[in-house]
Structures are given as structure tokens and as C-alpha cells.
Write an enzyme that holds these catalytic residues in place. Structure first.
Site, PDB file in Angstrom:
ATOM      1  N   TYR A 143      32.196  42.805  16.928  1.00 43.13           N
ATOM      2  CA  TYR A 143      30.838  43.316  17.115  1.00 43.13           C
ATOM      3  C   TYR A 143      29.914  42.139  17.364  1.00 43.13           C
ATOM      4  O   TYR A 143      29.944  41.149  16.642  1.00 43.13           O
ATOM      5  CB  TYR A 143      30.380  44.081  15.872  1.00 43.13           C
ATOM      6  N   ASP A 237      30.826  33.672  17.932  1.00 44.34           N
ATOM      7  CA  ASP A 237      29.776  34.445  17.286  1.00 44.34           C
ATOM      8  C   ASP A 237      29.948  34.289  15.777  1.00 44.34           C
ATOM      9  O   ASP A 237      30.796  34.929  15.161  1.00 44.34           O
ATOM     10  CB  ASP A 237      29.863  35.917  17.707  1.00 44.34           C
ATOM     11  N   LYS A 265      22.074  36.100   9.916  1.00 42.21           N
ATOM     12  CA  LYS A 265      22.367  36.379   8.503  1.00 42.21           C
ATOM     13  C   LYS A 265      22.043  35.199   7.547  1.00 42.21           C
ATOM     14  O   LYS A 265      20.893  35.034   7.195  1.00 42.21           O
ATOM     15  CB  LYS A 265      23.786  36.914   8.390  1.00 42.21           C
TER      16      LYS A 265
HETATM   17  C1  LIG Z   1      25.572  41.278  12.263  1.00 46.07           C
HETATM   18  C2  LIG Z   1      26.223  40.729  13.456  1.00 46.07           C
HETATM   19  C3  LIG Z   1      25.574  40.690  14.705  1.00 46.07           C
HETATM   20  C4  LIG Z   1      24.261  41.357  14.958  1.00 46.07           C
HETATM   21  O1  LIG Z   1      23.241  40.828  14.186  1.00 46.07           O
HETATM   22  P1  LIG Z   1      21.898  41.699  13.969  1.00 46.07           P
HETATM   23  O2  LIG Z   1      21.000  40.781  13.220  1.00 46.07           O
HETATM   24  O3  LIG Z   1      22.333  42.913  13.202  1.00 46.07           O
HETATM   25  O4  LIG Z   1      21.376  42.066  15.306  1.00 46.07           O
HETATM   26  C5  LIG Z   1      26.188  40.028  15.745  1.00 46.07           C
HETATM   27  N1  LIG Z   1      27.392  39.463  15.585  1.00 46.07           N
HETATM   28  C6  LIG Z   1      28.063  39.501  14.416  1.00 46.07           C
HETATM   29  C7  LIG Z   1      29.383  38.831  14.295  1.00 46.07           C
HETATM   30  C8  LIG Z   1      27.508  40.148  13.321  1.00 46.07           C
HETATM   31  O5  LIG Z   1      28.183  40.212  12.176  1.00 46.07           O
END
Ligand SMILES: *Cc1c(COP(=O)(O)O)cnc(C)c1O
Length: 426
Positions: A143, A237, A265
Site C-alpha cells: 500500500y 516506501d 508516520k
Molecule cells: C500509511 C502508509 C502510506 C500512506 O500514508 P498516509 O499518511 O495514510 O497517506 C503510504 N505508504 C505506506 C507504506 C504506509 O504504511
């Protein structure tokens, strides 16, 4: 016991679609009502009915020091008193950027945004701008936020251009997104046979959005090699894993390194932040230095910067934190595994730093399809039983778990004991 939350959920559903602002909060995959949270307290969450939970979600990762960390709170309050936003540069942005790039040999510059979604979307635009290529390659089950070209599911087969996984995304927008199977080198090679126009591979090098599945080292090496051979950029990512799995995220654990890294995060410590970073040659393509456009009214928000800066400085001042967090993650997963073994329940566990995952599954899943073979009824039973006993796990087997520094061994042992009560009757 959940009366107020049940009412709050009904009220919310009248004015907010599904009653939530992010779908995973709705508990659709396990059923029932999500507790509405009144406040956090260290390792715990307290809902509006007064129930208290040991929190293994921590806002889906950001709160590595738990709720209401005093240092972060003080930094935020101090910053708030000077104003919430200026739409002009502030020194805090430089300081946080410096804390991030100092950790990495391969990063020189950072651009801050307001979410992980924005970070990955912008990183992809940058990769396309730098390489002059159009296609991107992502892996099933990873994701990367909810931007159009990343909401893709497998078409007729793997290693082909995907189809939109959501109404509202035109097929024209996903026809540049190649979809490939995670941890499958043959599949990866096939993708590169299909297109000579791949700008970037984007990957969660330690996946936390199909359950918790670290990529095989050989697979990451293959990604690195195929990128080098094809003038394709590799994007890690690390929105979830950055400053979570180690002080250098995945880059601190595996040898293959990325060209661009996305963050989110933990670097915002609970405030809305994202970022993407690379070397100075690649970042020189970004506006205003270069032609690749990217912007944000609230980007680098001072309050968010202050929270992130305090959090990262605390982590860097005490790097042994990650060993301690991992020891607790291992204590938890080992304990859960022993309980499952005792009752002959097929159960798989894994940890990296402060992250952990478990599957009710015969096999140790290596990709999204294999996660689909897990037992979801058992997971739902486990989730509800744990919630009732005061342990707040992600409400889907497709999510990871997180340890915070304020969790104690006693907390974890109590959790294992509660798991025993539930698995005994499975
Ligand atoms: C949470 C997440 C996202 C998206 O981040 P948001 O702040 O929710 O838009 C993208 N990549 C990874 C791996 C994630 O865990």
C-alpha cells in the site's frame, strides 16, 4: 460496556460516510463497533465508555513513544504558542530535514508534505520527471496511499498492467502501473520484459499492509539490479517502517539501498507529515530548483516539524531503543506462538525492530495471495476476544502491529495470557 461507542458510531454514520475518516477504522473485516477513543495514556487507549486498552496500533505506527509523551507534548505546545502556520519557511524544517539526511549516506535533501499518500505520489512524479519514463511498477499487497495510479489490482494475471481497484479511477490512469508479485524475482523480470518505459519500482521493503511480510534480501537485491540495468529508480516506501524497524528503517537492515525514500508516520510523531528524500542530483529536478512541480500550503507545518524533530532526536539519542523494542516484539510473538502451538493452531509470526505481525495460517505467507489462504474467522475471534480483554490489535489480518517504548514486559505477558484464554476455545 460499548454503549457510548455504539451511539457515537450511529451519530457519526449520519454525517460521515461509514462513520469514519479512514476505512480501516470501521472494523468491517472483523465486524462489530469500533471503540470511539477519548484519550491516550502512555501505552494505553481509553474509549468514551471508559474501557482501557493496551494499544498495539499506535495510530498505525507514528507513536513510537506511546501516547502523550511529555517531551513531544511540550515541543508542540511551545510551537503552537508562536502560531500554527506561516506559509513561509521556518528553521524547524531545516532541522528536521537535517536529522533525516544525516542518517543516510544516499540522502542529501528532503521535501516535506502532509501525508504518506502525498509523499509516494510526489516521489513517483519525481522519478518520472528524472527518467523521462512513464510506467511504474508496484507489488500486489503493498500500500502506498490512495492516489489514483496506485489503486491498482491484478488484471488478467500478474506481471501485467493493472486495472483500477476503485471506482472513480479511470483505467487510463492505471494503464501505466505494472503489477507484480511480492518476493517473486521471475515475475519482476517478466515486468521488465513487458515494458522498457519503467520510471521506478516502488516497494514496501518490509511490507506492513498485507500483514507483516519482510521482503527476501535476494528479492530486494534483484530489484536493485534490475533498476540499475534499466535506468529505473528504486523507491523504498518507508512511510511505515522509517524510524520504526531501525534508526535507518529498512536501509539499516538490508544491504540494497534505494534511490528515493518516502517517510511519514514516525517522522511526524502523530502530526500529519510525509516526506520524500533522495540525493542532490535527483532532488535538483524538483521545483523550485527544477521543473518537476510539487507544492503544499501546509507542508513543513511548524507544529508537525516540532513534534517530529523531538521524536527523532529522542530516538537518535538512545539508539538502543530499537533492541529493547525488538526484544519486546519477540517476547510477544514468541509467547503467542507458544500458546498457538499448545492448542495446535497453525500460527506464523515475524518481527523487525518495533514492528511485528502474526497470521493464523499453515504456511508463512510471502505475498498477498498467500495471506489470502489464512484463517480469517480465527483472526476475527482473536481480535474480538482480545479487544474485550483490553488489548487493541489492528482489526484486520492485513495489518501490522507496533510496540511502543512505554510498553512493559508485564503488559506483554498479560496479553499472552489473554491470548491463551481465547485460543483454548478455538
Ligand atoms: C500509511 C502508509 C502510506 C500512506 O500514508 P498516509 O499518511 O495514510 O497517506 C503510504 N505508504 C505506506 C507504506 C504506509 O504504511
Amino acid at each position: 460496556m460499548f454503549e457510548k461507542s455504539i451511539n457515537a458510531y450511529e451519530d457519526a454514520k449520519k454525517v460521515i460516510p461509514g462513520g469514519v475518516d479512514s476505512p480501516v477504522r470501521a472494523f468491517n473485516s472483523v465486524g462489530g463497533t469500533p471503540p470511539f477513543i477519548a484519550r491516550g495514556e502512555g501505552a494505553y487507549l481509553i474509549d468514551i465508555d471508559g474501557n482501557k486498552y493496551l494499544d498495539f496500533i499506535q495510530s498505525w505506527g507514528p507513536l513510537i513513544f506511546g501516547h502523550c509523551d511529555k517531551d513531544i507534548e511540550e515541543a508542540v505546545i511551545r510551537t503552537v504558542m508562536d502560531g500554527l502556520s506561516f506559509g513561509a519557511p521556518s528553521v524547524l524544517e531545516t532541522e528536521l530535514a537535517r536529522e533525516i539526511v544525516e542518517m543516510y549516506d544516499n540522502l542529501d535533501k528532503v521535501r516535506f508534505v502532509s501525508s504518506g499518500t502525498e509523499a509516494t505520489m510526489s516521489a513517483i512524479r519525481l522519478a518520472r520527471g528524472v527518467t523521462g519514463k512513464n510506467d511504474i511498477l508496484k507489488f500486489e499487497g503493498c500500500y502506498h496511499g490512495h492516489s489514483d495510479s496506485l489503486l491498482v489490482q491484478a488484471g488478467s494475471g500478474m506481471a501485467t498492467f493493472g486495472t483500477p481497484s476503485s471506482p472513480g479511477v479511470p483505467a487510463d490512469l492505471t494503464k501505466h502501473t505494472l503489477l507484480c508479485e511480492y518476493n517473486n524475482i521471475e515475475n519482476l523480470k517478466k515486468c521488465f520484459e513487458q515494458s522498457s518505459d519503467i520510471a521506478c519500482i516502488i516497494i514496501e521493503p518490509i511490507a506492513g499492509n498485507m500483514g507483516f511480510i519482510p521482503a527476501d534480501i535476494e528479492f530486494l537485491k534483484a530489484c536493485r539490479e534490475i533498476c540499475d540495468e534499466n535506468n529505473t529508480l528504486l523507491i523504498y516506501d518507508e512511510v511505515m517502517t522509517g524510524f520504526r524497524t531501525s534508526l535507518k528503517g529498512t536501509s539499516g537492515i538490508v544491504e540494497p539501498q534505494a534511490d528515493i525514500i518516502t517517510f511519514g508516520k514516525v517522522i511526524g510523531a502523530g502530526m500529519p507529515v510525509g516526506a520524500f528524500a533522495s540525493n542532490k542530483e535527483i532532488m535538483a529536478h524538483l521545483s523550485p530548483d527544477g521543473a518537476v512541480y510539487q507544492a503544499g500550503t501546509l507542508s513543513g507545518n511548524p507544529v508537525a516539524m516540532a513534534a517530529g524533530l523531538t521524536s527523532l532526536r529522542k530516538l537518535k539519542a538512545n539508539p538502543a531503543i530499537y533492541d529493547d523494542l525488538n526484544a519486546k516484539a519477540v517476547r510477544l510473538t514468541t509467547g503467542l506462538k507458544e500458546v498457538a502451538n499448545k492448542y495446535n493452531i497453525p500460527f506464523q509470526v515475524n518481527t523487525r525492530g518495533s514492528m511485528f505481525g502474526f497470521f493464523f495460517c499453515d504456511i508463512d505467507p510471502k505475498n498477498f495471495k498467500e495471506v489470502g489462504t489464512c484463517n480469517f474467522d480465527r483472526f476475527a475471534t482473536f481480535h474480538h476476544g482480545m479487544l474485550k480483554r483490553g488489548f487493541y490489535f489492528a482489526c484486520s489480518q492485513y495489518e501490522a502491529g507496533f510496540i511502543s517504548t512505554v510498553m512493559t514486559n508485564e503488559d506483554i505477558d498479560a496479553c499472552i495470557k489473554a491470548a491463551d484464554e481465547i485460543m483454548k476455545d478455538m
